[in-house]
Design a protein around this motif. Structure first.
Motif, short mmCIF file in Angstrom:
data_model
loop_
_atom_site.label_atom_id
_atom_site.label_comp_id
_atom_site.label_asym_id
_atom_site.label_seq_id
_atom_site.Cartn_x
_atom_site.Cartn_y
_atom_site.Cartn_z
N ALA A 212 23.04 -30.38 -5.62
CA ALA A 212 22.04 -31.32 -6.12
C ALA A 212 22.15 -31.44 -7.64
O ALA A 212 22.04 -30.45 -8.37
N ALA A 213 22.40 -32.65 -8.12
CA ALA A 213 22.52 -32.91 -9.55
C ALA A 213 22.11 -34.35 -9.84
O ALA A 213 22.51 -35.26 -9.13
N TYR B 166 25.70 -34.08 -16.84
CA TYR B 166 25.80 -32.67 -17.22
C TYR B 166 25.74 -31.78 -15.98
O TYR B 166 26.52 -30.84 -15.83
N GLY B 167 24.78 -32.09 -15.10
CA GLY B 167 24.67 -31.30 -13.87
C GLY B 167 25.91 -31.41 -13.01
O GLY B 167 26.38 -30.43 -12.43
N ILE C 145 31.09 -29.10 -11.10
CA ILE C 145 32.56 -29.14 -10.99
C ILE C 145 33.15 -27.84 -11.51
O ILE C 145 34.08 -27.28 -10.92
N LEU C 146 32.59 -27.34 -12.62
CA LEU C 146 33.05 -26.06 -13.16
C LEU C 146 32.78 -24.93 -12.17
O LEU C 146 33.67 -24.13 -11.87
N LEU C 147 31.55 -24.89 -11.67
CA LEU C 147 31.11 -23.78 -10.82
C LEU C 147 31.72 -23.82 -9.43
O LEU C 147 32.07 -22.77 -8.86
N MET C 148 31.88 -25.02 -8.85
CA MET C 148 32.26 -25.14 -7.44
C MET C 148 33.67 -25.68 -7.22
O MET C 148 34.12 -25.77 -6.08
N ALA C 149 34.36 -26.03 -8.30
CA ALA C 149 35.73 -26.54 -8.15
C ALA C 149 36.71 -25.79 -9.05
O ALA C 149 37.68 -25.22 -8.56
N ILE C 150 36.45 -25.78 -10.35
CA ILE C 150 37.40 -25.15 -11.28
C ILE C 150 37.44 -23.64 -11.10
O ILE C 150 38.53 -23.06 -10.90
N TYR D 191 29.55 -36.05 -3.12
CA TYR D 191 28.14 -35.74 -2.83
C TYR D 191 27.25 -36.34 -3.92
O TYR D 191 26.19 -36.91 -3.63
N TYR D 192 27.68 -36.22 -5.17
CA TYR D 192 26.91 -36.76 -6.29
C TYR D 192 26.79 -38.28 -6.17
O TYR D 192 25.70 -38.84 -6.35
#
Length: 295
Positions: free
Chosen positions: A140-141, A145-146, A151-156, A239-240
């Motif tokens: 959820a974003a 920024y969210g 993307i950083l937290l769940m992809a990179i 999703y976004y």
């Protein structure tokens, strides 16, 4: 210069890895408790996820790399660049594979265990539901920024940390005791199991095996990292977009089965052809690069 634990037994290396992961995990959890007080808000849980990715996977793997190998970056394939053609080929392959992944996920969701394992099946469904709810909270974003942080937290971070652990450290560790094919599939099974989402176990296991073969064929860990990133980033971004435009999320998740079964079957056929072409091009490129280095 010889690494300190380069020639130690396989089991001792495994023990060192587990101890490093345990200690770093405790340190990461302590930092999370210190700064958030153990709050269960979504932002607090995201911080915990970030610290765990670094503490449980990245730091222990980096430490073990330098303890076990005289040339850790070379051994892990982290100093080998990937060509633009290889990168584009893998990105296109991952996007083409999405309907087939959806089809496999749908088949996997209909898995039923025997009656005497009903208790296990209930636990699996509860774990799956809890993981899905947490994933939805994380996804959820409402702002760019969210989205960027997701993307950083769940992809990179997952792409780098999980590939460093499963296709880097563990694949090398398992291959010391057996054939590479066995090591690749053993890592793929562990990779899928650790997510505790059993109704997506089969497609995630197959993705793990694909990442392993991409690493072996290319000799570079950056290629499976890229493939892993594309798979995760597509889910985060789509999703976004769906949420921002109030579209029907099920249309995207179900593309590949039901009324669009043709897309899933076509995607599967193209994946088989794509794997053959990737193997051929990557192994040829890897062989030629080794030859040029040797000369």
């Amino acid at each position: 210069m010889k690494a300190k634990f380069q020639n130690v037994h396989f089991l001792l290396k495994a023990l060192i890895l587990v101890i490093c992961m345990l200690l770093c995990s405790i340190a990461a959890m302590s930092l999370w408790l210190l700064f958030t007080g153990g709050s269960q808000t979504t932002n607090s849980l995201k911080i915990m996820q970030l610290l765990q990715s670094i503490g449980v996977m990245i730091l222990p793997c980096l430490l073990c790399m330098y303890l076990w190998y005289a040339q850790p970056l070379t051994t892990m394939g982290l100093n080998k660049k990937i060509t633009w053609s290889a990168a584009v080929s893998v990105i296109v392959f991952m996007l083409i594979a999405l309907p087939f992944i959806n089809l496999l996920s749908e088949w996997n969701r209909h898995m039923e265990l025997p009656a005497f394992l009903s208790g296990v099946e209930v636990w699996m469904k509860e774990s799956e539901d809890a993981a899905n709810l947490l994933t939805e909270r994380f996804l959820a974003a409402n702002t760019i920024y969210g989205l960027s942080f997701n993307i950083l937290l769940m992809a990179i971070l997952p792409a780098f940390s999980e590939e460093l652990l499963f296709r880097g450290i563990l694949l090398h560790l398992f291959s010391e005791r057996g054939k590479m094919h066995v090591a690749i599939w053993a890592c793929a099974i562990l990779f899928s199991a650790i997510h505790l989402q059993f109704y997506g176990f089969i497609p995630r296991m197959l993705l793990g095996a694909l990442f392993g073969y991409l690493y072996v064929w290319s000799g570079s860990l950056w290629l499976p990292i890229l493939a892993h990133f594309v798979n995760n980033a597509f889910a985060v971004i789509s999703y976004y977009i769906v949420e921002q435009n109030n579209w029907n999320e099920e249309m995207l998740d179900s593309f590949g089965f039901g009324t669009t079964l043709w897309a899933g079957i076509l995607s599967g056929i193209l994946c088989c052809a794509g794997i053959y072409l990737l193997r051929r091009s990557l192994t040829m490129s890897n062989a030629s690069s080794r030859k040029s280095i040797g000369n």
